[in-house]
Scaffold this active site. Sequence first.
Site, PDB file in Angstrom:
ATOM      1  N   SER A 127       0.831  -1.208   0.000  1.00 19.49           N
ATOM      2  CA  SER A 127       0.000   0.000   0.000  1.00 19.49           C
ATOM      3  C   SER A 127       0.857   1.246   0.000  1.00 19.49           C
ATOM      4  O   SER A 127       1.967   1.262   0.553  1.00 19.49           O
ATOM      5  CB  SER A 127      -0.869  -0.039   1.258  1.00 19.49           C
ATOM      6  N   TYR A 152      -2.215  -1.705  11.108  1.00 22.65           N
ATOM      7  CA  TYR A 152      -2.490  -2.204   9.762  1.00 22.65           C
ATOM      8  C   TYR A 152      -1.365  -1.788   8.814  1.00 22.65           C
ATOM      9  O   TYR A 152      -0.774  -2.613   8.111  1.00 22.65           O
ATOM     10  CB  TYR A 152      -3.835  -1.665   9.242  1.00 22.65           C
ATOM     11  N   LYS A 156       1.895  -3.942   6.614  1.00 28.16           N
ATOM     12  CA  LYS A 156       2.322  -3.849   5.205  1.00 28.16           C
ATOM     13  C   LYS A 156       3.837  -3.648   5.133  1.00 28.16           C
ATOM     14  O   LYS A 156       4.531  -4.284   4.344  1.00 28.16           O
ATOM     15  CB  LYS A 156       1.588  -2.704   4.493  1.00 28.16           C
TER      16      LYS A 156
END
Length: 344
Positions: A127, A152, A156
């Site tokens: 992302s 979160y 990544k």
Amino acid sequence: MKEKILVTGGTGYIGSHTVVELQNAGYDVVIVDNLSNSSADVVDNIEAVSGIRPAFEKIDCLDYAGLEGVFAKYQGIKAIIHFAASKAVGESVQKPLLYYRNNIGSLINLLELMPKYGVEGIVFSSSCTVYGQPDVLPVTEKAPIKKAESPYGNTKQINEEIIQDTVASGSPISAILLRYFNPIGAHPTALLGELPNGVPQNLVPYIVQTAIGIREKLSIFGNDYNTPDGTCIRDYINVVDLAKAHVVAIARILEKKQKAKVEVFNIGTGRGLSVLELVQAFEKSTGVKLNYQIAPRRAGDIEKVWADPSLANNELGWKADTPIEDTLLSAWKWQLHLREKGIQ
Ligand code: UDP
């Protein structure tokens, strides 16, 4: 012979669109999904769109033995696209261990199993969140990684590092990390799309739910940012364009065209749109007037970010070319489809 690709999270939003594009390109797809945020009906819809029913196994990627059973059952899996992950930013702040366990444990299981079953490569869903607020825009892959704003986002970053370290350690696999900007829209058939769980946190699902009357009005989080109209800027990418980037990444791995064992690509349009511009584009393309208000800023929001996608354009030969109006119309048609089916 068709090459076999394992798609984890293949019944999810981006996963389902990618399965269809893989099938359209002639690949044989095996889906693994625990259905924690999707439904088995999606397999029917994939079949309705592509005309081919993908193999489907309801398995959690944290279940090592279950996952191993998939590689044993479907001999000859050549590559993996790994979507399966928990993805709600706010929830990750409340339940960090769930996010770390789920997102990191799943990847580790796959990386351990890949050499054992001769799987050549993995495409990983990363992302643009790894860039935080970039110092230079548009942001290139060379921009520094900033400290993550949420567990979160951190998963990544950590997963990118886990893949880099695993390859550096001599694992025979190769990898492509795709850093997505803001995926939106739905399949033009309106048979596949995003199914938000509860109140949508993302902009476009909130817009379409407001437009259809599920939500009273959209709150635009802040109009005092340092941008031309004061609202935040993002790079909104059509989900089918995004899905196609995965197909070219898989082909690049299998055809051994990579220039490094781990490659990183920004997957965006290269165009930044403000929240207000997106709302106006939605109204123009659908003819639906949207009820909205300006609300305070949302904690943790990045002011502005958009991609320099030239590496993906030049190296992958891929480009996001769906006009924003068509993308927003597809999101609206998907919402109308959900209403027609009595789903939302
Ligand atoms: N946004 C908004 N209202 C909403 C949801 C989002 O104004 O109900 C804004 C948000 O502040 C951000 C942009 O829309 O500027 C995109 O937000 P989203 O959550 O979709 O993606 P992300 O923040 O992860 O880029």
